[in-house]
Structure formats: C-alpha cells, structure tokens
Design a protein around this motif. Structure first.
Motif, PDB file in Angstrom:
ATOM      1  N   THR A   6       0.841  -1.196   0.000  1.00 14.44           N
ATOM      2  CA  THR A   6       0.000   0.000   0.000  1.00 14.44           C
ATOM      3  C   THR A   6       0.878   1.249   0.000  1.00 14.44           C
ATOM      4  OG1 THR A   6      -0.084   0.094   2.401  1.00 14.44           O
ATOM      5  CG2 THR A   6      -1.810  -1.186   1.292  1.00 14.44           C
ATOM      6  N   TYR A   7       0.278   2.365  -0.398  1.00 13.22           N
ATOM      7  CA  TYR A   7       1.019   3.634  -0.411  1.00 13.22           C
ATOM      8  C   TYR A   7       1.588   3.963   0.966  1.00 13.22           C
ATOM      9  CZ  TYR A   7      -0.273   5.243  -5.102  1.00 13.22           C
ATOM     10  OH  TYR A   7      -0.397   5.405  -6.446  1.00 13.22           O
ATOM     11  N   SER A   8       0.854   3.652   2.020  1.00 14.93           N
ATOM     12  CA  SER A   8       1.330   4.004   3.361  1.00 14.93           C
ATOM     13  C   SER A   8       2.585   3.226   3.762  1.00 14.93           C
ATOM     14  CB  SER A   8       0.229   3.778   4.406  1.00 14.93           C
ATOM     15  OG  SER A   8      -0.101   2.409   4.478  1.00 14.93           O
ATOM     16  N   ASN A   9       2.896   2.159   3.050  1.00 15.67           N
ATOM     17  CA  ASN A   9       4.110   1.388   3.317  1.00 15.67           C
ATOM     18  C   ASN A   9       5.229   1.691   2.329  1.00 15.67           C
ATOM     19  OD1 ASN A   9       3.092   0.051   5.551  1.00 15.67           O
ATOM     20  ND2 ASN A   9       2.175  -1.546   4.292  1.00 15.67           N
ATOM     21  N   ASP A  10       4.961   2.489   1.309  1.00 16.81           N
ATOM     22  CA  ASP A  10       5.958   2.820   0.297  1.00 16.81           C
ATOM     23  C   ASP A  10       6.893   3.889   0.850  1.00 16.81           C
ATOM     24  OD1 ASP A  10       7.034   4.560  -1.924  1.00 16.81           O
ATOM     25  OD2 ASP A  10       6.211   2.896  -3.087  1.00 16.81           O
ATOM     26  N   PRO A  11       8.202   3.650   0.892  1.00 19.31           N
ATOM     27  CA  PRO A  11       9.120   4.616   1.491  1.00 19.31           C
ATOM     28  C   PRO A  11       9.120   5.981   0.796  1.00 19.31           C
ATOM     29  CG  PRO A  11      10.339   2.762   0.549  1.00 19.31           C
ATOM     30  CD  PRO A  11       8.894   2.442   0.432  1.00 19.31           C
ATOM     31  N   ASP A  12       8.950   6.001  -0.518  1.00 14.40           N
ATOM     32  CA  ASP A  12       8.931   7.279  -1.237  1.00 14.40           C
ATOM     33  C   ASP A  12       7.684   8.086  -0.913  1.00 14.40           C
ATOM     34  OD1 ASP A  12      11.366   6.696  -2.455  1.00 14.40           O
ATOM     35  OD2 ASP A  12      10.386   5.690  -4.139  1.00 14.40           O
ATOM     36  N   ARG A  16       7.253  11.761   1.075  1.00 16.12           N
ATOM     37  CA  ARG A  16       6.478  12.909   0.569  1.00 16.12           C
ATOM     38  C   ARG A  16       5.463  13.394   1.601  1.00 16.12           C
ATOM     39  NH1 ARG A  16       7.844  14.529  -4.118  1.00 16.12           N
ATOM     40  NH2 ARG A  16       8.659  13.146  -5.689  1.00 16.12           N
ATOM     41  N   ILE A  17       4.778  12.472   2.239  1.00 16.18           N
ATOM     42  CA  ILE A  17       3.784  12.856   3.246  1.00 16.18           C
ATOM     43  C   ILE A  17       4.480  13.499   4.448  1.00 16.18           C
ATOM     44  CG2 ILE A  17       1.984  12.006   4.789  1.00 16.18           C
ATOM     45  CD1 ILE A  17       1.312  12.046   1.689  1.00 16.18           C
ATOM     46  N   ALA A  18       5.611  12.943   4.846  1.00 15.07           N
ATOM     47  CA  ALA A  18       6.369  13.549   5.947  1.00 15.07           C
ATOM     48  C   ALA A  18       6.859  14.939   5.556  1.00 15.07           C
ATOM     49  CB  ALA A  18       7.545  12.656   6.325  1.00 15.07           C
ATOM     50  N   GLU A  19       7.298  15.111   4.327  1.00 14.45           N
ATOM     51  CA  GLU A  19       7.748  16.418   3.846  1.00 14.45           C
ATOM     52  C   GLU A  19       6.609  17.436   3.914  1.00 14.45           C
ATOM     53  OE1 GLU A  19      10.419  19.273   2.173  1.00 14.45           O
ATOM     54  OE2 GLU A  19      10.696  17.404   3.267  1.00 14.45           O
ATOM     55  N   ALA A  20       5.424  17.045   3.496  1.00 12.60           N
ATOM     56  CA  ALA A  20       4.256  17.943   3.569  1.00 12.60           C
ATOM     57  C   ALA A  20       3.970  18.333   5.015  1.00 12.60           C
ATOM     58  CB  ALA A  20       3.039  17.272   2.934  1.00 12.60           C
ATOM     59  N   ALA A  66       2.953  21.849   0.351  1.00 14.90           N
ATOM     60  CA  ALA A  66       2.418  20.615   0.945  1.00 14.90           C
ATOM     61  C   ALA A  66       1.445  19.930  -0.012  1.00 14.90           C
ATOM     62  CB  ALA A  66       1.742  20.923   2.273  1.00 14.90           C
ATOM     63  N   VAL A  67       0.583  20.703  -0.654  1.00  7.46           N
ATOM     64  CA  VAL A  67      -0.370  20.125  -1.604  1.00  7.46           C
ATOM     65  C   VAL A  67       0.377  19.549  -2.804  1.00  7.46           C
ATOM     66  CG1 VAL A  67      -2.289  20.627  -3.177  1.00  7.46           C
ATOM     67  CG2 VAL A  67      -2.317  21.524  -0.851  1.00  7.46           C
ATOM     68  N   GLU A  68       1.448  20.203  -3.221  1.00  9.17           N
ATOM     69  CA  GLU A  68       2.250  19.647  -4.315  1.00  9.17           C
ATOM     70  C   GLU A  68       2.809  18.277  -3.936  1.00  9.17           C
ATOM     71  OE1 GLU A  68       5.158  22.681  -5.071  1.00  9.17           O
ATOM     72  OE2 GLU A  68       3.872  23.697  -6.529  1.00  9.17           O
TER      73      GLU A  68
END
Length: 121
Positions: A6-12, A16-20, A66-68
C-alpha cells in the motif's frame, strides 16, 4: 508502488507525506505567536499588518508546497477535476494572490524597514 504494498508502506510516499507535514509544521509557531499577541493586546505598532501579512504569505506558500507533495504522492489522477486534491491545489494557488500578494507584502516590509519612498523634487 515499491514492494507491491500500500502507499502508506511505500518509502517514497512516506517521505512525501512527511515532507508535507514538516512544511506545514513550520508555519504553526508563527501563527500561534501572532494569535497569542492579538489575544494579549500586544502593541506591535506599525509592524502588525506586515507581520500578519507575512504569516498569511508563509501559510499560503507552505500550503502550496504541501499540496504539491500530496499531488506527487497520488500521481496523475490527482489532476482530474473530480479529484479533491485538484480543488485543493487550485485553492492553494489562489491563496498566493489574495491579500496580501508578494508585491504588497514586500512593499509593506520595505516601508517598515526603510521608510516610505521619498518623492523626487
């Protein structure tokens, strides 16, 4: 998605979510300080409006970045008009041009720091 998960397990995607979140976290202290000073009736004199405009500008710029990141995490489907991120992206862009825009913000700070432009005689 890396590793067929799942996306929540994808490191990339996690990056991105952490960066936002980091981007948005940075504007919180500025807004909280201004809110406390407003509540306390602190007199910042002529600097109030430029400081409020600067906080609004920082929040608008952070929101756009963040939205980007969220758009990049979701991929191309986020650009469709039916996707909520598409609306958020347009709203974030609009925030850059609502009072005060960059030109007004910089003019206000230049006047605060340097004084008004002297008229040629």
């Amino acid at each position: 998605v890396k590793n067929q998960t799942t996306y929540s397990n994808d490191p990339d995607i996690r990056w991105r979510i952490a960066e936002a979140a980091l981007i948005m976290n940075a504007v919180g202290p500025q807004i909280r300080e201004l809110a406390r000073d407003i509540d306390a009736g602190v007199d910042r004199g002529r600097s109030w409006m430029p400081q409020l405009s600067a906080a609004k500008n920082a929040a608008a710029e952070a929101t756009l970045r963040a939205v980007e990141q969220a758009m990049r995490a979701c991929g191309g489907s986020a650009y469709y008009n039916t996707h909520e991120l598409s609306r958020l992206y347009r709203d974030a862009l609009a925030g850059l041009f609502q009072p005060s825009d960059q030109e007004s913000l910089h003019a206000a700070w230049a006047n605060l720091i340097l004084g008004p432009i002297e008229k040629a005689q």
